[in-house]
Design an enzyme around this catalytic site. Structure first.
Site, PDB file in Angstrom:
ATOM      1  N   THR A   1      40.836  14.938 132.498  1.00  0.00           N
ATOM      2  CA  THR A   1      41.900  13.976 132.785  1.00  0.00           C
ATOM      3  C   THR A   1      41.972  13.592 134.256  1.00  0.00           C
ATOM      4  O   THR A   1      42.744  12.718 134.622  1.00  0.00           O
ATOM      5  CB  THR A   1      43.262  14.543 132.342  1.00  0.00           C
ATOM      6  OG1 THR A   1      43.403  15.875 132.860  1.00  0.00           O
ATOM      7  CG2 THR A   1      43.365  14.582 130.835  1.00  0.00           C
TER       8      THR A   1
ATOM      9  N   GLU B   1      33.659   6.977 101.204  1.00  0.00           N
ATOM     10  CA  GLU B   1      34.183   6.229 102.347  1.00  0.00           C
ATOM     11  C   GLU B   1      35.044   5.055 101.891  1.00  0.00           C
ATOM     12  O   GLU B   1      36.036   4.718 102.541  1.00  0.00           O
ATOM     13  CB  GLU B   1      33.026   5.734 103.224  1.00  0.00           C
ATOM     14  CG  GLU B   1      32.141   6.826 103.789  1.00  0.00           C
ATOM     15  CD  GLU B   1      32.915   7.847 104.598  1.00  0.00           C
ATOM     16  OE1 GLU B   1      33.970   7.505 105.163  1.00  0.00           O
ATOM     17  OE2 GLU B   1      32.463   9.008 104.665  1.00  0.00           O
TER      18      GLU B   1
ATOM     19  N   THR C   1      40.417  17.484 139.107  1.00  0.00           N
ATOM     20  CA  THR C   1      39.515  17.692 140.238  1.00  0.00           C
ATOM     21  C   THR C   1      39.323  16.398 141.027  1.00  0.00           C
ATOM     22  O   THR C   1      39.178  16.422 142.256  1.00  0.00           O
ATOM     23  CB  THR C   1      38.156  18.217 139.731  1.00  0.00           C
ATOM     24  OG1 THR C   1      38.369  19.376 138.917  1.00  0.00           O
ATOM     25  CG2 THR C   1      37.254  18.597 140.892  1.00  0.00           C
TER      26      THR C   1
ATOM     27  N   ASP D   1      37.402  16.624 105.857  1.00  0.00           N
ATOM     28  CA  ASP D   1      38.698  16.110 105.408  1.00  0.00           C
ATOM     29  C   ASP D   1      39.642  17.255 105.064  1.00  0.00           C
ATOM     30  O   ASP D   1      40.820  17.249 105.443  1.00  0.00           O
ATOM     31  CB  ASP D   1      38.517  15.212 104.179  1.00  0.00           C
ATOM     32  CG  ASP D   1      37.613  14.023 104.461  1.00  0.00           C
ATOM     33  OD1 ASP D   1      37.521  13.627 105.639  1.00  0.00           O
ATOM     34  OD2 ASP D   1      36.995  13.506 103.512  1.00  0.00           O
TER      35      ASP D   1
ATOM     36  N   PRO E   1      44.773  18.571 130.089  1.00  0.00           N
ATOM     37  CA  PRO E   1      43.559  18.745 129.285  1.00  0.00           C
ATOM     38  C   PRO E   1      42.296  18.508 130.110  1.00  0.00           C
ATOM     39  O   PRO E   1      42.354  17.879 131.183  1.00  0.00           O
ATOM     40  CB  PRO E   1      43.706  17.677 128.180  1.00  0.00           C
ATOM     41  CG  PRO E   1      45.146  17.305 128.178  1.00  0.00           C
ATOM     42  CD  PRO E   1      45.624  17.494 129.575  1.00  0.00           C
ATOM     43  N   PRO E   2      41.151  18.979 129.640  1.00  0.00           N
ATOM     44  CA  PRO E   2      39.892  18.758 130.387  1.00  0.00           C
ATOM     45  C   PRO E   2      39.560  17.275 130.492  1.00  0.00           C
ATOM     46  O   PRO E   2      39.782  16.497 129.554  1.00  0.00           O
ATOM     47  CB  PRO E   2      38.847  19.499 129.540  1.00  0.00           C
ATOM     48  CG  PRO E   2      39.615  20.467 128.709  1.00  0.00           C
ATOM     49  CD  PRO E   2      40.942  19.836 128.452  1.00  0.00           C
TER      50      PRO E   2
END
EC number: 3.4.24.-
Length: 663
Positions: A242, A462, A245, A536, A239-240
């Site tokens: 992680t 909530e 690079t 939701d 995934p991006p």
């Protein structure tokens, strides 16, 4: 002083450039055009009244009127040149000229008036002065007018080509004739910032794999002596954020061999054949410096599966580039001393020929960090942060489930910014908690205009989430509930989800029921529902669809899945099931969601008084924590001993931990 020091202190002479020659020529041309030939001759400028006076005295032999310039050139007679009044103009010009050189020049006004005045003086004085009308043109001006459009077109074309080929400067890819050259950057240990494996926290398995690649290049005999071969390439997938690079940067810092880095998009160009040419040039440079490493970031830009999007049937430049890359990685004459590292978060769309053994022998999956790895990542990113106290890194790691390494770096940076905004001298634990809230929920908007009725609805919504999640065994443990607007949300319930490797149906159903608790609370208290449950509904619909179509957790459809892990299904125009099955899927998804909604309503009906008490406390405090729920509902019966608790933003230990500390 030594000779070496003398060389260092000697000022460097400016390097000669051909542009200097062009500049000098341009200045000379402009100067000649501004000052004209008068700058290199003894010609003087006079007024019309002086001309008339000289004409009456018989000193003028000839007058050339240049109509297109509004000027007149005056030539004196031989006898007049000896007069004192004309002294200085009869000398020879500074630069000898083949043409006749006038002694005077003037600029007249209206041509007709000027001509009539001359003719009148000639008639009155019986003069035979020759008056001619002529036009003059400059060779330079004519050339400039004729060549300037072509020069502009050529200049604009060269500028555009340079821009499209990667810049107006020199170097590979910078000039139009170097457009097929590789644009890879060669890592320089002396000037570039060096990253080591110590800077890469977590990723133990992936780190071992790439460390072994570095070892291959440092000590190849250790492996080849047993008959093994050095792998051709390694593909970092995950995934991006992680750390793919970052791992490559660590390899560049540790390898001690030439390291070429570039992006997959660097091969993409509007010109046919440029991508393949750059691939050839890249591998040629790497082979010349072998052993070497090539790192291609975002390789899916050129490595996408062939023949999927080419509807026109025309030549596909991206496919040609990929074909050349496949040939260079494992074709005839391939040099085994060049290892290719690549990174992507879209491994499902890559071509199968690129993924096979012999090209990318190793596929290293770089997953999101677990709680232990998140702690190590925090240790790395907290080094430059000035903290006010000794932070509990275990607590911070538990507070950031699902965060990637880049997200954790952002949390540390955001915490420092929040502390600086509050004029603090150091960063505290609360700043880190606020940073997590800021990143997950968005910017706090306390000044948002909300009516009392809307605020009450939000509070009960909530509180409904909090109540239902407290009553269900498999729902995530609650951390806090807030009705302070953040980002696009008007309120939020914060949970600390358990990190599971597998999920059972009852766990998914409990989570869906807790998610529907907000709308259920509105129905129970106000007998009305609102649009506030959009996120939701989106969440539970995705979960229910996943249960039915992906994981095979529905009794009606049975043990079937319509998920395509290869990613090839996205290119098709048909669904992998019939219309009757599609109708059944829709019915089952709706049935699952409605069952959990009714289940939440029943739970809230039984605890209506506690729900109202919790909502009133939420309206009063705006933010409530786990201890507030314990005061109303009592101890949660399903709570595990190792679950973290939090009171007003600070961690409190469980009873088991307290007893352990005493022991």
């Amino acid at each position: 002083m030594s000779k070496e020091n003398n060389q260092n202190t000697t000022p460097k002479k400016p390097r000669f450039s051909s542009w200097w020659v062009y500049g000098v020529i341009l200045v000379l041309i402009i100067g000649f055009q501004i000052f004209g030939s008068s700058a290199f001759s003894s010609t003087q400028e006079i007024t019309t009244s002086e001309l008339y006076e000289f004409l009456r005295n018989g000193d003028i032999d000839k007058i050339n009127i240049i109509k297109n310039r509004g000027q007149a050139k005056i030539f004196l007679t031989e006898s007049a040149k000896g007069k004192d009044v004309h002294k200085g103009v009869s000398d020879k010009p500074i630069i000898p000229s083949t043409g006749a050189n006038p002694q005077y020049i003037l600029t007249y006004g209206e041509l007709e008036i000027f001509e009539n005045n001359i003719n009148e003086i000639k008639t009155n004085n019986s003069l035979d002065t020759d008056v001619k009308f002529d036009t003059e043109s400059s060779l330079f001006t004519d050339l400039l007018v004729s060549l300037l459009p072509f020069a502009l077109i050529i200049g604009i074309w060269i500028y555009l080509m340079r821009r499209m080929s990667g810049g107006a400067g020199g170097g590979a890819g910078g000039q139009i004739f170097n457009i097929g050259k590789s644009r890879a950057k060669l890592f320089d240990e002396k000037t570039d910032t060096r990253t080591s494996f110590k800077d890469v926290a977590g990723l133990e398995g992936a780190k071992e794999e790439v460390q072994e690649i570095v070892e291959f290049l440092k000590n190849p005999d250790k492996y080849t002596s047993l008959g093994g071969k050095i792998p051709k390439g390694a593909l970092l997938v995950g995934p991006p954020g992680t750390g793919k690079t970052l791992l490559a940067k660590a390899v560049a810092g540790e390898a001690k061999v030439p390291f070429f880095s570039l992006s997959g998009s660097d091969f993409v160009e509007m010109f046919v054949g440029v991508g393949a040419s750059r691939v050839r040039d890249l591998f040629k440079q790497a082979k010349d410096k072998s052993p070497a490493i090539i790192f291609i970031d975002e390789i899916d830009a050129i490595g996408r599966a062939r023949g999927k999007n080419n509807f026109t049937g025309s030549n596909d430049e991206r496919e040609n580039t990929l074909n050349q890359l496949l040939t260079e990685m494992d074709g005839f004459g391939t040099n085994t001393n060049v290892i290719v590292l690549a990174a992507t978060n879209r491994a499902d769309v890559l071509d199968k020929a690129l993924m096979r053994a012999g090209r990318f022998d190793r596929q290293i999956y770089v997953d999101l960090p677990d709680i232990r790895e998140r702690k190590e990542i925090f240790e790395v990113h907290l080094r430059p942060i000035k903290t006010a106290e000794t932070l509990d890194l275990d607590f911070l790691a538990r507070q950031t489930p699902g965060f990637s390494g880049a997200d954790i770096a952002n949390v540390c940076n955001e915490a420092a910014l929040i502390a600086a905004r509050k004029e603090k001298k150091a960063v505290s634990k609360q700043d880190f908690l606020d940073a997590v809230d800021r990143i997950v929920g968005g910017l706090e908007k306390k000044n948002k205009i909300i009516t009392p009725e809307e605020k009450k609805t939000i509070a009960f919504h909530e509180a409904g989430h909090a109540t239902v999640s407290w009553m269900l065994e498999h729902a995530a443990p609650l951390v806090k509930v807030t009705i302070v607007p953040r980002g696009q949300s008007l309120g939020a319930a914060w949970y600390l989800p358990e990190e599971r490797l597998i999920v059972r149906p009852e766990q998914m159903l409990d989570e869906m029921c807790a998610t529907m608790g907000g709308r259920a609370a509105e129905k129970v208290i106000f007998n009305k529902i609102s649009t506030g449950a959009l996120s939701d509904l989106e969440k539970v619909t995705k979960q229910a669809r996943a249960m039915v179509t992906i994981y095979g957790l529905n009794d009606e459809l049975g043990n079937v899945t319509y998920y395509d892990s290869s990613g090839q299904g996205e290119y098709g125009f048909t669904k992998p099931y019939s219309e009757e099955t599609a109708q059944k899927i829709d019915e089952e998804i709706s049935k699952i969601i409605e069952q959990q909604y009714q289940r939440a309503i029943k739970l809230l009906d039984k605890n209506k008084d506690k729900l109202s008490e919790l909502a009133e406390r939420l309206l009063e405090k705006e933010v409530i924590f786990k201890d507030d729920l314990e005061k109303i509902f009592g101890k949660r019966p399903f709570e595990k001993d190792n679950e973290p608790t939090q009171v007003n933003g600070a961690e409190t230990k469980t009873e088991a931990q307290v007893e352990e500390d005493k022991a």
